[in-house]
Design a protein around this motif. Structure first.
Motif, short mmCIF file in Angstrom:
data_model
loop_
_atom_site.label_atom_id
_atom_site.label_comp_id
_atom_site.label_asym_id
_atom_site.label_seq_id
_atom_site.Cartn_x
_atom_site.Cartn_y
_atom_site.Cartn_z
N THR A 233 0.65 -1.15 0.11
CA THR A 233 -0.07 -0.19 -0.23
C THR A 233 0.96 1.21 0.05
OG1 THR A 233 -1.93 -1.17 1.13
CG2 THR A 233 -1.74 1.39 1.32
N GLY B 222 2.17 1.79 -3.45
CA GLY B 222 1.09 2.31 -4.16
C GLY B 222 0.73 3.70 -4.06
N LEU C 186 -2.79 0.84 -8.55
CA LEU C 186 -3.91 -0.07 -8.38
C LEU C 186 -3.56 -1.62 -8.48
CD1 LEU C 186 -6.89 -0.81 -8.58
CD2 LEU C 186 -6.64 -0.30 -10.95
N LYS C 187 -2.41 -1.82 -9.07
CA LYS C 187 -1.98 -3.24 -9.04
C LYS C 187 -1.43 -3.68 -7.63
CE LYS C 187 1.62 -6.48 -10.40
NZ LYS C 187 2.75 -6.66 -10.96
N TYR D 102 -2.34 -2.00 -4.78
CA TYR D 102 -3.44 -1.96 -3.96
C TYR D 102 -4.33 -3.46 -3.95
CZ TYR D 102 -2.85 3.11 -3.54
OH TYR D 102 -2.28 4.48 -3.34
N LEU D 103 -4.45 -3.95 -5.24
CA LEU D 103 -5.21 -5.10 -5.57
C LEU D 103 -4.38 -6.35 -4.56
CD1 LEU D 103 -6.31 -4.68 -9.00
CD2 LEU D 103 -7.83 -4.86 -6.91
N LYS E 103 -9.08 -2.56 -0.64
CA LYS E 103 -10.60 -2.09 -1.14
C LYS E 103 -10.49 -0.53 -0.99
CE LYS E 103 -12.69 -6.45 -0.96
NZ LYS E 103 -14.05 -6.97 -0.84
N LYS F 209 -8.39 1.80 -1.14
CA LYS F 209 -7.83 2.66 -2.13
C LYS F 209 -7.96 1.94 -3.53
CE LYS F 209 -4.76 4.63 0.76
NZ LYS F 209 -3.31 5.37 0.94
N SER F 210 -8.37 0.85 -3.64
CA SER F 210 -8.35 0.21 -4.95
C SER F 210 -9.69 0.51 -5.68
CB SER F 210 -8.35 -1.27 -5.05
OG SER F 210 -9.05 -1.86 -4.41
N GLU F 211 -10.89 0.31 -4.95
CA GLU F 211 -12.33 0.74 -5.50
C GLU F 211 -12.56 1.99 -6.16
OE1 GLU F 211 -14.93 -0.71 -2.37
OE2 GLU F 211 -14.50 -2.51 -2.85
N ILE G 285 -10.88 1.73 -9.45
CA ILE G 285 -11.82 0.88 -10.14
C ILE G 285 -12.92 1.48 -10.72
CG2 ILE G 285 -13.09 -1.34 -10.17
CD1 ILE G 285 -10.69 -2.38 -8.35
#
Length: 114
Positions: free
Chosen positions: A68, A71, A84-85, A87-88, A93, A95-97, A100
């Motif tokens: 994180t 990221g 994003l990669k 965070y996934l 979630k 930070k990634s959502e 997305i």
């Protein structure tokens, strides 16, 4: 960084390298002690500015906090797909959502314009 700025970054040439590969998994044969030693080394590298080597260690160990933090650096460097990669991989979630959602909106807009 606002949504418009992120949209611009996602649609620039440097973001068109393909889909994000998120199959990287931590090495399953590492013991807890080995992971701790590697994570400490990754933290040292991160704190001295060697972000890429720290990232490699964090991916190897699956250290979500380290992933994180890298990221977050990528976001500051305007590298949202790389962020994003991570965070996934970190299962973050929160930070990634939002990223997305922005990607989904971009795809939706592109599909409507065709």
């Amino acid at each position: 960084m606002d949504n418009t700025a992120l949209k611009d970054l996602f649609t620039k040439k440097n973001a068109v390298d393909g889909f994000i590969k998120v199959t990287d998994k931590p090495v399953g044969t590492l013991s807890s002690e080995q992971k701790a030693v590697l994570n400490r080394k990754g933290n040292e590298l991160f704190n001295t500015g060697d972000i890429e080597h720290a990232r490699r260690i964090y991916i190897t160990t699956g250290y979500s906090d380290g992933l994180t933090r890298v990221g977050d650096i990528y976001m500051k460097q305007q590298r949202p797909l790389d962020a994003l990669k991570l965070y996934l991989l970190a299962h973050n979630k929160r930070k990634s959502e939002p990223l997305i959602e922005i990607l989904a909106n971009i795809v939706s807009i592109e599909l409507k314009s065709e």
